[in-house]
Design a protein around this motif. Sequence first.
Motif, PDB file in Angstrom:
ATOM      1  N   ASP A 231      34.776  18.547  31.974  1.00 24.85           N
ATOM      2  CA  ASP A 231      35.128  18.279  30.573  1.00 24.85           C
ATOM      3  C   ASP A 231      34.766  19.426  29.617  1.00 24.85           C
ATOM      4  N   ILE A 232      34.838  20.651  30.121  1.00 17.61           N
ATOM      5  CA  ILE A 232      34.695  21.842  29.265  1.00 17.61           C
ATOM      6  C   ILE A 232      35.752  22.857  29.673  1.00 17.61           C
ATOM      7  N   GLU A 233      36.097  23.752  28.777  1.00 18.44           N
ATOM      8  CA  GLU A 233      37.137  24.739  29.081  1.00 18.44           C
ATOM      9  C   GLU A 233      36.621  25.781  30.061  1.00 18.44           C
ATOM     10  N   VAL A 234      37.486  26.148  30.991  1.00 18.36           N
ATOM     11  CA  VAL A 234      37.185  27.177  31.984  1.00 18.36           C
ATOM     12  C   VAL A 234      38.114  28.365  31.724  1.00 18.36           C
ATOM     13  N   LEU A 235      37.578  29.569  31.782  1.00 13.82           N
ATOM     14  CA  LEU A 235      38.380  30.771  31.566  1.00 13.82           C
ATOM     15  C   LEU A 235      39.017  31.233  32.868  1.00 13.82           C
ATOM     16  N   GLU A 236      40.074  32.030  32.746  1.00 17.59           N
ATOM     17  CA  GLU A 236      40.708  32.665  33.910  1.00 17.59           C
ATOM     18  C   GLU A 236      40.670  34.171  33.691  1.00 17.59           C
ATOM     19  N   SER A 237      40.089  34.889  34.642  1.00 15.94           N
ATOM     20  CA  SER A 237      39.857  36.323  34.470  1.00 15.94           C
ATOM     21  C   SER A 237      40.876  37.143  35.229  1.00 15.94           C
ATOM     22  N   ILE A 238      41.351  38.222  34.579  1.00 11.85           N
ATOM     23  CA  ILE A 238      42.170  39.225  35.257  1.00 11.85           C
ATOM     24  C   ILE A 238      41.398  40.533  35.156  1.00 11.85           C
ATOM     25  N   ARG A 239      40.929  41.035  36.303  1.00  9.60           N
ATOM     26  CA  ARG A 239      40.098  42.233  36.291  1.00  9.60           C
ATOM     27  C   ARG A 239      40.883  43.435  36.793  1.00  9.60           C
ATOM     28  N   SER A 240      40.576  44.579  36.228  1.00 10.93           N
ATOM     29  CA  SER A 240      41.249  45.806  36.667  1.00 10.93           C
ATOM     30  C   SER A 240      40.573  46.350  37.915  1.00 10.93           C
ATOM     31  N   GLU A 241      41.245  47.282  38.587  1.00  5.41           N
ATOM     32  CA  GLU A 241      40.781  47.793  39.869  1.00  5.41           C
ATOM     33  C   GLU A 241      39.413  48.460  39.802  1.00  5.41           C
ATOM     34  N   ASN A 242      39.061  49.054  38.654  1.00  9.06           N
ATOM     35  CA  ASN A 242      37.832  49.844  38.614  1.00  9.06           C
ATOM     36  C   ASN A 242      36.653  49.076  38.016  1.00  9.06           C
ATOM     37  N   GLN A 243      36.807  47.769  37.785  1.00 11.68           N
ATOM     38  CA  GLN A 243      35.709  47.000  37.224  1.00 11.68           C
ATOM     39  C   GLN A 243      34.832  46.426  38.334  1.00 11.68           C
ATOM     40  N   THR A 244      33.531  46.315  38.039  1.00 12.11           N
ATOM     41  CA  THR A 244      32.652  45.592  38.942  1.00 12.11           C
ATOM     42  C   THR A 244      33.126  44.151  39.004  1.00 12.11           C
ATOM     43  N   THR A 245      33.137  43.577  40.201  1.00 14.00           N
ATOM     44  CA  THR A 245      33.652  42.229  40.348  1.00 14.00           C
ATOM     45  C   THR A 245      32.663  41.356  41.104  1.00 14.00           C
ATOM     46  N   LYS A 246      32.577  40.105  40.694  1.00 10.45           N
ATOM     47  CA  LYS A 246      31.696  39.156  41.370  1.00 10.45           C
ATOM     48  C   LYS A 246      32.402  38.449  42.508  1.00 10.45           C
ATOM     49  N   SER A 247      33.705  38.638  42.615  1.00 11.64           N
ATOM     50  CA  SER A 247      34.489  37.863  43.570  1.00 11.64           C
ATOM     51  C   SER A 247      35.232  38.761  44.546  1.00 11.64           C
ATOM     52  N   PRO A 248      35.272  38.357  45.835  1.00 11.11           N
ATOM     53  CA  PRO A 248      36.148  39.066  46.767  1.00 11.11           C
ATOM     54  C   PRO A 248      37.609  38.840  46.404  1.00 11.11           C
ATOM     55  N   GLY A 249      38.462  39.750  46.849  1.00  4.83           N
ATOM     56  CA  GLY A 249      39.899  39.563  46.650  1.00  4.83           C
ATOM     57  C   GLY A 249      40.404  39.917  45.278  1.00  4.83           C
ATOM     58  N   THR A 250      39.572  40.590  44.451  1.00  5.27           N
ATOM     59  CA  THR A 250      40.017  40.872  43.089  1.00  5.27           C
ATOM     60  C   THR A 250      40.023  42.351  42.745  1.00  5.27           C
ATOM     61  N   LYS A 251      39.384  43.193  43.536  1.00  5.35           N
ATOM     62  CA  LYS A 251      39.223  44.587  43.122  1.00  5.35           C
ATOM     63  C   LYS A 251      40.191  45.542  43.803  1.00  5.35           C
ATOM     64  N   TYR A 252      40.540  45.261  45.072  1.00  9.63           N
ATOM     65  CA  TYR A 252      41.353  46.198  45.841  1.00  9.63           C
ATOM     66  C   TYR A 252      42.701  45.580  46.202  1.00  9.63           C
ATOM     67  N   THR A 253      43.620  46.421  46.697  1.00  9.89           N
ATOM     68  CA  THR A 253      44.873  45.894  47.241  1.00  9.89           C
ATOM     69  C   THR A 253      44.540  44.990  48.418  1.00  9.89           C
ATOM     70  N   HIS A 254      45.101  43.805  48.439  1.00 16.08           N
ATOM     71  CA  HIS A 254      44.820  42.843  49.494  1.00 16.08           C
ATOM     72  C   HIS A 254      46.115  42.244  50.013  1.00 16.08           C
ATOM     73  N   TYR A 255      45.993  41.603  51.164  1.00 14.37           N
ATOM     74  CA  TYR A 255      47.036  40.710  51.684  1.00 14.37           C
ATOM     75  C   TYR A 255      48.357  41.419  51.985  1.00 14.37           C
ATOM     76  N   ALA A 256      48.353  42.737  52.102  1.00  9.53           N
ATOM     77  CA  ALA A 256      49.610  43.486  52.143  1.00  9.53           C
ATOM     78  C   ALA A 256      50.113  43.736  53.566  1.00  9.53           C
ATOM     79  N   PRO A 257      51.382  43.444  53.819  1.00 13.34           N
ATOM     80  CA  PRO A 257      51.996  43.820  55.098  1.00 13.34           C
ATOM     81  C   PRO A 257      52.328  45.313  55.102  1.00 13.34           C
ATOM     82  N   ASN A 258      52.838  45.794  56.218  1.00 10.76           N
ATOM     83  CA  ASN A 258      53.299  47.187  56.273  1.00 10.76           C
ATOM     84  C   ASN A 258      54.559  47.379  55.434  1.00 10.76           C
ATOM     85  N   ALA A 259      55.418  46.357  55.431  1.00 10.89           N
ATOM     86  CA  ALA A 259      56.619  46.408  54.595  1.00 10.89           C
ATOM     87  C   ALA A 259      56.216  46.415  53.122  1.00 10.89           C
TER      88      ALA A 259
END
Length: 310
Positions: free
Chosen positions: A193-221
Amino acid sequence: MLDRYIKLLKNGEVVAFPTETVYGLGADAWNPDAVKKVFEIKGRPADNPLIVHISNLHMVQDFAKEIPEDAKKLMKAFWPGALTLIFKKKSNVPDIITGGLSTVALRWPSHPISQQLISLAGPLVAPSANTSGKPSPTRPEHVFEDFGDDFPVIKGGKTQIGLESTVLDVSESPFTIYRPGAIGKDEIESVIDIEVLESIRSENQTTKSPGTKYTHYAPNASVRWLQENEKLDLQNVFYLIHSSNFESKGENIINYSGNYETMAKELYVRFRQADHENFDEIVIEPFSEQLLSKQPIVKALLNRIQKAIH
């Protein structure tokens, strides 16, 4: 069934195991040398923090310095499940897990194999069991594909969700979602029952979460969005479509007809399929703002696809 893998983990080795989201690359969270092997095997940057996977609420107290009352409500509502919570860490938590940060990420997965494994082997770090940057594994064969046929993998079939967990920072107010997943902002807010924020972080920022700083999930194509009125290339391009009114058909056009849970479950499978079939390009139909606002899994799909775009 699990005796061999428990012995490996207790001896400081790395084992892949299923969760409801994706397969994880598990190592003893209290053994820095074992955790180091995870980084080495994946080729993962050392400043990309790991999630510690637990099997009961008592384990939270071993890692978290403080547990806010609202965090307890979320744990009760969503654990075990696809929600990772970031807490202020205790001083004895190895820095290698947290990338040197003052916080630690915890999740209690719901998959019965992961629950049994962790209850017997202890808490495990478990990033996705793939080469860093590549599509996450949602089937045992994906792990073998990346690490070889002899790699220790606990086979648990296809994963249920297919995309990584929602990551929510509860270490400071207001709480912030760093990575969207199957559990969305509205669901979280309805519990606390309180507002939660949604963060968009840039590549060069320190991040507390995996999956947010580098290119991820990418196929060869290469991956890109379908342009409006674009003429389809039915020979050389692999298409992922989601709208039910899309009329073109072909073996290289996968249409989910509004079933976004299935699209999420199969996204990484389709990325790997396109590579196996030697497509140079994967083109994906964009999502409308209306869809993004209504379905958490669509927001998670958008996040993973954006990360995969070269």
